[in-house]
Design a protein around this motif. Structure first.
Motif, PDB file in Angstrom:
ATOM      1  N   GLN B  33     -11.641  -2.821  -3.080  1.00 55.09           N
ATOM      2  CA  GLN B  33     -10.743  -1.665  -2.999  1.00 55.09           C
ATOM      3  C   GLN B  33     -10.024  -1.383  -4.288  1.00 55.09           C
ATOM      4  O   GLN B  33      -9.711  -0.242  -4.602  1.00 55.09           O
ATOM      5  CB  GLN B  33      -9.674  -1.919  -1.917  1.00 55.09           C
ATOM      6  CG  GLN B  33     -10.150  -1.654  -0.533  1.00 55.09           C
ATOM      7  CD  GLN B  33      -8.979  -1.592   0.422  1.00 55.09           C
ATOM      8  OE1 GLN B  33      -8.075  -0.779   0.275  1.00 55.09           O
ATOM      9  NE2 GLN B  33      -8.988  -2.457   1.402  1.00 55.09           N
ATOM     10  N   ASP B 145       4.526   9.031   5.292  1.00 57.58           N
ATOM     11  CA  ASP B 145       3.284   9.707   4.911  1.00 57.58           C
ATOM     12  C   ASP B 145       2.743  10.571   6.037  1.00 57.58           C
ATOM     13  O   ASP B 145       2.606  11.776   5.906  1.00 57.58           O
ATOM     14  CB  ASP B 145       2.189   8.693   4.544  1.00 57.58           C
ATOM     15  CG  ASP B 145       2.581   7.843   3.362  1.00 57.58           C
ATOM     16  OD1 ASP B 145       3.583   8.173   2.702  1.00 57.58           O
ATOM     17  OD2 ASP B 145       1.880   6.852   3.104  1.00 57.58           O
ATOM     18  N   SER B 313      -0.561  -4.807   2.647  1.00 56.11           N
ATOM     19  CA  SER B 313      -0.776  -3.350   2.581  1.00 56.11           C
ATOM     20  C   SER B 313       0.111  -2.738   1.507  1.00 56.11           C
ATOM     21  O   SER B 313      -0.323  -1.886   0.726  1.00 56.11           O
ATOM     22  CB  SER B 313      -0.453  -2.688   3.919  1.00 56.11           C
ATOM     23  OG  SER B 313      -1.359  -3.086   4.896  1.00 56.11           O
ATOM     24  N   ILE B 316      -1.229  -3.538  -1.869  1.00 54.06           N
ATOM     25  CA  ILE B 316      -2.359  -2.672  -2.227  1.00 54.06           C
ATOM     26  C   ILE B 316      -1.843  -1.335  -2.761  1.00 54.06           C
ATOM     27  O   ILE B 316      -2.320  -0.816  -3.768  1.00 54.06           O
ATOM     28  CB  ILE B 316      -3.287  -2.469  -1.006  1.00 54.06           C
ATOM     29  CG1 ILE B 316      -4.003  -3.778  -0.680  1.00 54.06           C
ATOM     30  CG2 ILE B 316      -4.285  -1.342  -1.261  1.00 54.06           C
ATOM     31  CD1 ILE B 316      -4.808  -3.744   0.606  1.00 54.06           C
ATOM     32  N   LEU B 324      -3.045   3.843 -11.227  1.00 53.09           N
ATOM     33  CA  LEU B 324      -2.889   5.277 -11.472  1.00 53.09           C
ATOM     34  C   LEU B 324      -1.727   5.556 -12.427  1.00 53.09           C
ATOM     35  O   LEU B 324      -1.542   6.686 -12.864  1.00 53.09           O
ATOM     36  CB  LEU B 324      -2.642   6.006 -10.144  1.00 53.09           C
ATOM     37  CG  LEU B 324      -3.709   5.841  -9.068  1.00 53.09           C
ATOM     38  CD1 LEU B 324      -3.237   6.439  -7.754  1.00 53.09           C
ATOM     39  CD2 LEU B 324      -5.024   6.471  -9.494  1.00 53.09           C
ATOM     40  N   VAL B 326       1.537   5.422 -11.746  1.00 53.64           N
ATOM     41  CA  VAL B 326       2.545   6.270 -11.107  1.00 53.64           C
ATOM     42  C   VAL B 326       3.572   5.465 -10.314  1.00 53.64           C
ATOM     43  O   VAL B 326       4.055   5.925  -9.282  1.00 53.64           O
ATOM     44  CB  VAL B 326       1.885   7.322 -10.180  1.00 53.64           C
ATOM     45  CG1 VAL B 326       1.055   8.274 -10.996  1.00 53.64           C
ATOM     46  CG2 VAL B 326       1.032   6.657  -9.101  1.00 53.64           C
ATOM     47  N   ASN B 329       7.864   5.879  -7.837  1.00 51.61           N
ATOM     48  CA  ASN B 329       8.064   7.090  -7.032  1.00 51.61           C
ATOM     49  C   ASN B 329       8.050   6.807  -5.548  1.00 51.61           C
ATOM     50  O   ASN B 329       7.808   7.693  -4.738  1.00 51.61           O
ATOM     51  CB  ASN B 329       6.964   8.114  -7.348  1.00 51.61           C
ATOM     52  CG  ASN B 329       6.971   8.507  -8.792  1.00 51.61           C
ATOM     53  OD1 ASN B 329       8.031   8.742  -9.356  1.00 51.61           O
ATOM     54  ND2 ASN B 329       5.794   8.565  -9.398  1.00 51.61           N
ATOM     55  N   LYS B 333      11.891  11.315  -1.890  1.00 46.56           N
ATOM     56  CA  LYS B 333      12.603  12.317  -1.112  1.00 46.56           C
ATOM     57  C   LYS B 333      14.086  12.399  -1.486  1.00 46.56           C
ATOM     58  O   LYS B 333      14.752  11.383  -1.620  1.00 46.56           O
ATOM     59  CB  LYS B 333      12.507  11.963   0.369  1.00 46.56           C
ATOM     60  CG  LYS B 333      11.251  12.465   1.028  1.00 46.56           C
ATOM     61  CD  LYS B 333      11.369  12.220   2.525  1.00 46.56           C
ATOM     62  CE  LYS B 333      10.560  13.207   3.324  1.00 46.56           C
ATOM     63  NZ  LYS B 333      10.867  13.068   4.761  1.00 46.56           N
TER      64      LYS B 333
END
Lengths: 443, 443
Positions: B33, B145, B313, B316, B324, B326, B329, B333
């Protein structure tokens, strides 16, 4: 991408209208989350003049797909037109034009999902389809993201609201299948042609998609064994109830050592199973992970706004990916190749209802037959019937292979004392009063 | 980041060991993954010589936190040491050293979550804590999400396995609270000091976290109204059962027009509510979204491997973000500011059990009292008691404000005919036989 993301909508039916409404009502929230506005720029419809129950400027509507698919300002295509052929073509064209696609089209994904995902990846496009399974329930995310760290061994689901509504009415109110279907149709929970629902095809499509994601393997629709609910008799639901089981149309997908088994079939489910409590038009998907154990995701399986919610959630993911510059990775997992389990490898418990001649030694013949096949029973019930020379026998077996059970059925047909095999169903789990080892025959 | 991501583990208890096992058993899948391997490089423990039920090289263990927090090769810190002060300091130090943090520490998040998230963002670090609420259930992802497109109006949860186990035993087997607690302790579902569980504090922490995420607002732990289960009497569960309700310890968080209400309290829940079917040590969180309607997430609320699954999880997600580029973040919200609902603004149905003097006009006085406050009843049951001069009265009100109900209680105390107010609980939903408008007093 500037301060605005433009969406092209293919289809403006129930779901399409819900999407328009949700994007409008959540606009402020979307701007907050994405730091840009989201606007539906163009909508493909079949009939420009049809009355719409949603505010949409007439100039946004078009009957020409190229207006949507070739508009360079459109970043994302939302395909909610349904059907297969056109939707397939338009989706391919969208990817070729470097547009991301979000869809609710389970028929298309079940048939061409793997190929379309590959095309999306080739063109560095996203392809998301959360809405295609269980409407508003974020189950595909649950599987791909939430349980990413785990090995999923089994997925079981009530993934068709129409049949669950009908079965709930039959169970709770003793309605016949026909009466319950009629009521479901009157209330809008079943279509006028309910074939795809009641024959299990709709559920089979969703199970193919779920199996594919859960096990990272290809599951062809033809590999899903399908049985619907239209021949169900109340008698079987009532016997199930007596023993502590509820009849549900269960989609099941299992994978072990590269061998898969995917089916949709009426199943007598232990009342202790979390899925047994899922009523009416609701859907739920139960996931068994090696490490996490049992989890279940429950919610509305259909409806305009629930489905639109799943679509807009996917849209948010696509737009976040756009901002991060990482589109095209929505299905990164490598695929394993799997074969179908044979009926020798498939196992289960089975419920069986037969009519036998009410004569000395009848049950003994039957029990000898099963005994010779090494199948034992957890429940036995024999009742005399109104036709004086017949008796009805209900059997629930312990775990056995499908091949053995099918063999038993064949031999039963040949027994002289067996007048008719009325029905047989898969049984899942142990009924509440069997759990503590207090299994008892019903007197 | 190369081909390997190095993890520093703070704590090697039940959850820490589970994480070690899961990372080992899922290594192949993780490489697939993430296109890199994941390795636990260093583990902070209290005692180097303690026997471990997991394979770990002695050289990886350390009692010096700087060995983990200041190791430049470590990318991500997994904090599973529990407690608040040290965990808080180490987390801050990790962010300052540009290390991402994943945690299961609900106590810490409930108290300092907002501040720690801000610090993480300042240092462009990720901070994830899926495991802090409802163990293996991916509920925080579900909220942030999956339902990103929707406005969440209400979250209700069974978020403490210990108390749910105790209540299940009391309900199904008629055990007293003390006997059920003892059994839970013997089976490892309750700690030897069960205070935080049975008094509702553990559930309150989780509800503060859920409320914060669901409504994008700050919820201080002190703003959660908390009542535990240790004073529950079997009689109230049995009366509830008669009327079609099940007693559960329900965490509830609501937000409307910038006003929030967050509580944990024993609640008589309609048997029709999906949460009523959640048994034993299982957890479930029910989410009501404006567009999607009812959804529910069910699964194991604790345990070594389920909790480890949530941690991995999150790992990951962090590693994908690293790839990426990033990170930082994880909580994009914006927050709204909200005030607490007053007791005038809070409403509900209430169950009340009182002992009254068995004399003419007694019930009439009580019903006049409620009538004067405009509170009406959906259920009334009066039974004579063994003490001949007393009667037991059970009332379930229709919807009324909390202020009004509290006012009624105060006035009841002053009534001469009222010998004792035995108990009162919130009631949620309509019992199955009330739904069709066939409400009836039990005779």
């Amino acid at each position: 991408m500037g301060n605005k993301v433009s969406i092209g909508l293919l289809g403006l039916g129930v779901v399409g209208s819900g999407i328009m409404k949700l994007i409008e009502s959540q606009q402020k929230e979307l701007v907050h989350q994405l730091d840009c506005s989201v606007e539906v720029k163009s909508v493909l419809v079949r009939d420009l003049d049809k009355a719409r129950n949603v505010n949409v400027q007439q100039t946004f509507l078009t009957t020409d797909p190229t207006d949507v698919l070739e508009d360079p300002e459109i970043d994302v295509i939302v395909e909610v037109m349904g059907g297969i052929e056109e939707a397939y073509q338009y989706t391919l064209e969208a990817f070729k034009a470097k547009k991301h696609v979000v869809t609710a089209n389970k028929d298309l994904i079940a048939l061409h999902g793997t190929e379309l995902e590959e095309t999306a990846r080739e063109h560095k496009c996203d392809y998301y389809y959360e809405a295609s399974v269980a409407g508003g329930i974020p189950i595909l995310r649950g599987i791909t993201d939430g349980l990413a760290a785990d090995k999923i061994e089994k997925v079981m689901g009530i993934v068709n609201g129409t049949t669950n509504y009908i079965l709930t009415k039959m169970t709770n109110e003793g309605m016949t299948y026909e009466a319950a279907l009629k009521e479901a149709q009157d209330l809008g929970f079943a279509e006028s042609d309910p074939t795809a629902d009641v024959e299990g095809l709709d559920a089979a499509r969703k199970m193919a998609i779920l199996g594919r994601l859960a096990f990272s393997t290809d599951v062809a629709l033809s590999e899903v064994e399908v049985n619907g609910i239209k021949d169900l008799e109340l008698a079987d639901l009532e016997y199930g109830e007596k023993f502590g089981y509820t009849m549900k149309l269960i989609g099941s997908a299992e994978c072990e050592d590269g061998q898969i088994e995917v089916s949709v079939q009426p199943t007598l489910l232990s009342n202790d199973h979390p899925l047994a409590a899922v009523k009416n038009e609701y859907n739920a998907v139960y996931v068994y992970g090696k490490a996490v154990g049992e989890t279940m995701f429950y919610g509305p399986g259909a409806g305009s706004l629930p489905t639109a919610t799943a679509i807009v959630s996917d849209l948010i993911t696509v737009i976040k990916n756009m901002r991060l510059g990482v589109n095209g990775n929505s299905s990164l997992k490598p695929r394993i190749s799997a074969t179908l389990r044979s009926s020798e490898q498939r196992s289960g418990q089975f419920y069986l209802r037969i009519h036998v001649k009410d004569q000395i030694g009848a049950f003994s013949e039957i029990s000898t037959l099963f005994n010779d096949l090494h199948v034992s029973f957890k429940r036995i019930l024999q009742t005399p019937m109104k036709q004086q020379d017949l008796a009805e026998i209900i059997l629930i077996t312990h775990q056995t292979s499908l091949a053995t059970f099918e063999n038993a059925l064949k031999q039963l047909y040949d027994l002289d004392v067996v007048q008719q095999i009325k029905s047989y169903y898969k049984v899942e789990g142990d009924a509440p009063d069997e759990v503590a080892g207090t299994t008892k025959a019903l007197s």
